[in-house]
Design an enzyme around this catalytic site. Structure first.
Site, PDB file in Angstrom:
ATOM      1  CG  ASN A   6       4.656  -2.938  -6.880  1.00  0.00           C
ATOM      2  OD1 ASN A   6       4.047  -3.157  -5.853  1.00  0.00           O
ATOM      3  ND2 ASN A   6       5.484  -1.936  -6.993  1.00  0.00           N
ATOM      4  CG  ASP A   7       6.434  -6.814 -11.829  1.00  0.00           C
ATOM      5  OD1 ASP A   7       5.636  -6.025 -12.365  1.00  0.00           O
ATOM      6  OD2 ASP A   7       7.657  -6.757 -12.015  1.00  0.00           O
TER       7      ASP A   7
ATOM      8  NE  ARG B 229      14.712  -4.444  -7.938  1.00  0.00           N
ATOM      9  CZ  ARG B 229      13.556  -3.803  -8.157  1.00  0.00           C
ATOM     10  NH1 ARG B 229      12.413  -4.390  -7.843  1.00  0.00           N
ATOM     11  NH2 ARG B 229      13.537  -2.592  -8.665  1.00  0.00           N
TER      12      ARG B 229
ATOM     13  CD  GLU C  20      10.029  -9.534  -9.616  1.00  0.00           C
ATOM     14  OE1 GLU C  20       9.489  -8.443  -9.794  1.00  0.00           O
ATOM     15  OE2 GLU C  20      11.273  -9.677  -9.570  1.00  0.00           O
TER      16      GLU C  20
ATOM     17  CG  HIS D 260       8.879   2.519 -12.254  1.00  0.00           C
ATOM     18  ND1 HIS D 260       9.442   1.781 -11.241  1.00  0.00           N
ATOM     19  CD2 HIS D 260       8.678   1.652 -13.269  1.00  0.00           C
ATOM     20  CE1 HIS D 260       9.585   0.537 -11.645  1.00  0.00           C
ATOM     21  NE2 HIS D 260       9.129   0.434 -12.866  1.00  0.00           N
TER      22      HIS D 260
ATOM     23  NE  ARG E  43       3.830  -3.238 -12.014  1.00  0.00           N
ATOM     24  CZ  ARG E  43       4.751  -2.376 -11.646  1.00  0.00           C
ATOM     25  NH1 ARG E  43       4.407  -1.240 -11.089  1.00  0.00           N
ATOM     26  NH2 ARG E  43       6.030  -2.632 -11.828  1.00  0.00           N
TER      27      ARG E  43
ATOM     28  CB  CYS F 141      10.264  -5.075  -1.354  1.00  0.00           C
ATOM     29  SG  CYS F 141      10.431  -6.220  -2.737  1.00  0.00           S
TER      30      CYS F 141
END
Length: 575
Positions: free
Chosen positions: A458-459, A334, A435, A191, A469, A506
């Site tokens: 990302n996930d 989201r 995801e 993040h 990650r 995204c």
């Protein structure tokens, strides 16, 4: 002595400035017996006075930079500091037991914290426990003569150095003064890295040892494009970094010319380039970088930046601001994605061995604990829908039952509002974030019921590869171009198109310059990324021919066995 460190290039840019260490100081102490209790009480008074002065400054700065509502959290801290009952008990402890001020402070504040934390059904008391913990830490730091870091008070040009940066730390960084940041841990998708790109602050993460190698005030040269950090750079090295920075600025100026251009490939096919945002303030970056939509509005920052659950009206105003600010262009919102590494002090979440695979996001929203919170968010979104082109996306969906449950709440709240005479848009699209591999594999079934997909790479990558990650030891498994990941993405795109729906992305992969040619070839409709990556991606797309990219994607999926082979193939086609 000059020292070179290598990390993960997380946000482009170059900076040369002094180090500001954002590390927690050692607050350990020993309980000791004292003879002069009056002197200990005087030490306590001195620490209280310094803490009060410091908090008043922080509150003032927070009010200026974040607004009056955000600054109110510090009012609660100031009230704790001036509470005569608590201060009186600490002094009585010093006198009665002849102990040092540190020990008396800890004993009394621990008692209050335990008492308030025991009131589990009272959110207000839970918050008081957190306030006392923060204030006790500040008083203790002054008693021990050490400084607590406070990123919001930085007022000169620095490079922030930290073990890691929390989202709230990163949100406090003033880009006028913070020229870059470097951390021990993290990856491109942590993040702090994502927020650095939003703030356009150069960043290097995962150096493993920056906090051990650097002292406060050391000069640092940071290259966020390559991931290089130099401690105590020579004049020649400073000049070299400044030259790289100037070249990067010139490249950005070239990309800037595409700000108002349409996103089309060499053969004239249009793709939508959207931006990921965290707050309405981020719209400035979207417009400055020629964003054609908002492909991900992370609403959890509304919750994380608030001392309590944001009200329906607070949320309505935030959503309205973004929808109006985008002037009819699509906005994908989201729903709350709390959990994993994003915690709320006022939402009591269970301690879990693996929170990323646990109780988070839509799982909280659909639980008894999260139902009211989720319905409040739905009502705010539905009310705001008349101000723009709203698309609602549910995160962390694993099963059709979860999607149907969330959609039913959406429909229920929509009907209630209509019954109350509240106007609601009839063009709201409702989709899911892909995801979880289970949803990607079952995309053909989901596509019959959703309006769109947005792939959260990302996930998706960490879950598919069973590799955290945020863990450097397995960071080699974070492989966006692995054929297994590409096949899942292709499956999602094809499933959407078979039902006449659109598919976007995204995750950070959407702005990855190696991935873009593959995604164009697979037919991805919408690419949503950090706003600062949009113009660079538009420039790349202008050079791509969709027929050749489709051939590239087909070969990557059928012929390649490894990520390395995919990268080699992309380089062959694009260069």
């Amino acid at each position: 002595m000059v020292e070179m460190l290598k990390g993960i290039a997380a946000s482009d840019g170059v900076a040369v400035a002094k180090a500001y260490l954002l590390v927690q100081p050692d607050l350990t102490f020993s309980k000791t017996t004292v003879e002069d209790t009056a002197a200990e009480a005087s030490r306590l008074d001195d620490a209280l006075a310094k803490s009060t002065e410091e908090l008043q400054q922080i509150r003032e700065k927070a009010a200026q930079s974040l607004g009056e509502a955000e600054a109110q959290v510090f009012d609660a801290h100031l009230m704790v500091l001036s509470d005569p009952e608590m201060v009186g008990q600490i002094k009585q402890n010093i006198n009665d037991n002849s102990v040092n001020a540190e020990s008396a402070l800890k004993e009394v504040t621990d008692m209050y914290i335990s008492m308030f934390e025991a009131m589990q059904d009272n959110a207000y008391m839970q918050e008081r426990a957190a306030d006392i913990r923060d204030v006790a830490k500040r008083i203790l730091a002054h008693l021990l003569g050490v400084t607590l870091p406070n990123p919001s008070m930085i007022n000169e040009e620095v490079v922030v150095v930290a073990h890691d940066l929390t989202p709230s730390d990163t949100a406090q960084l003033d880009r006028n003064f913070v020229k870059a940041f470097v951390t021990d841990i993290g990856g491109r998708t942590s993040h702090s890295a994502i927020m650095a790109r939003s703030l356009e602050i150069p960043a290097i993460v995962g150096t493993k040892e920056i906090t051990a190698k650097v002292k406060e005030g050391d000069m640092l040269a940071v290259n966020g494009i390559e991931g290089d950090v130099i401690v105590h750079p020579t004049d020649e090295q400073k000049a070299e970094f400044e030259k790289i920075g100037a070249e990067y600025a010139a490249q950005k100026a070239e990309w800037e010319k595409l700000k108002h251009a349409e996103t089309v490939t060499a053969d004239g096919k249009h793709f939508e380039l959207a931006a990921n945002i965290g707050t309405p303030k981020d719209l400035v970056g979207v417009h400055n970088n020629g964003g054609e939509a908002v492909g991900l509005y992370r609403t959890e920052f509304l919750y994380m930046d608030s001392p309590d659950f944001p009200t329906e009206d607070d949320q309505y105003e935030a959503y309205k601001a973004v929808l109006e600010g985008m002037e009819g262009k699509p906005v994908v919102v989201r729903t709350m994605d709390i959990g994993g590494d994003k915690e709320l002090p006022y939402l009591q979440l269970p301690h879990e061995m693996n929170p990323f695979l646990g109780y988070r996001a839509l799982r909280i929203s659909l639980s008894e604990q999260g139902d009211e919170m989720f319905r409040t968010q739905m009502r705010a979104l539905l009310r705001a829908s008349v101000h723009g082109n709203l698309r609602i996306m549910f995160p962390m969906v694993a099963t059709l039952k979860e999607f149907r449950g969330a959609k039913a709440i959406f429909e229920d709240e929509k009907q209630k509002l209509l019954n109350e005479g509240v106007e609601v848009s009839d063009t709201i699209q409702v989709g899911i974030m892909i995801e979880i591999p289970a949803a990607a594999v079952l995309a053909d079934k989901f596509a019959k019921e959703v309006d769109f997909f947005s792939v959260g790479t990302n996930d998706l990558i960490q879950y598919t590869m069973a590799a955290d990650r945020m863990n450097e030891r397995v960071s080699y498994l974070y492989q966006p171009y692995n054929p297994s990941i590409l096949r899942l993405i292709k499956n999602v795109i094809d499933a959407a198109h078979a039902e006449g729906k659109w598919a976007g992305m995204c995750g950070e992969m959407a702005g990855d310059q190696t991935a873009v040619p593959l995604l164009v070839g697979m037919g991805l409709d919408e690419f949503s990324m950090s706003a600062t990556s949009i113009l660079k991606t538009r420039s790349l797309m202008k050079r791509l021919d969709t027929t050749k990219m489709a051939e590239l994607a087909d070969r990557a999926l059928k012929e390649c066995d490894t990520m390395e082979e995919v990268v080699e193939l992309v380089n062959e086609y694009v260069k």
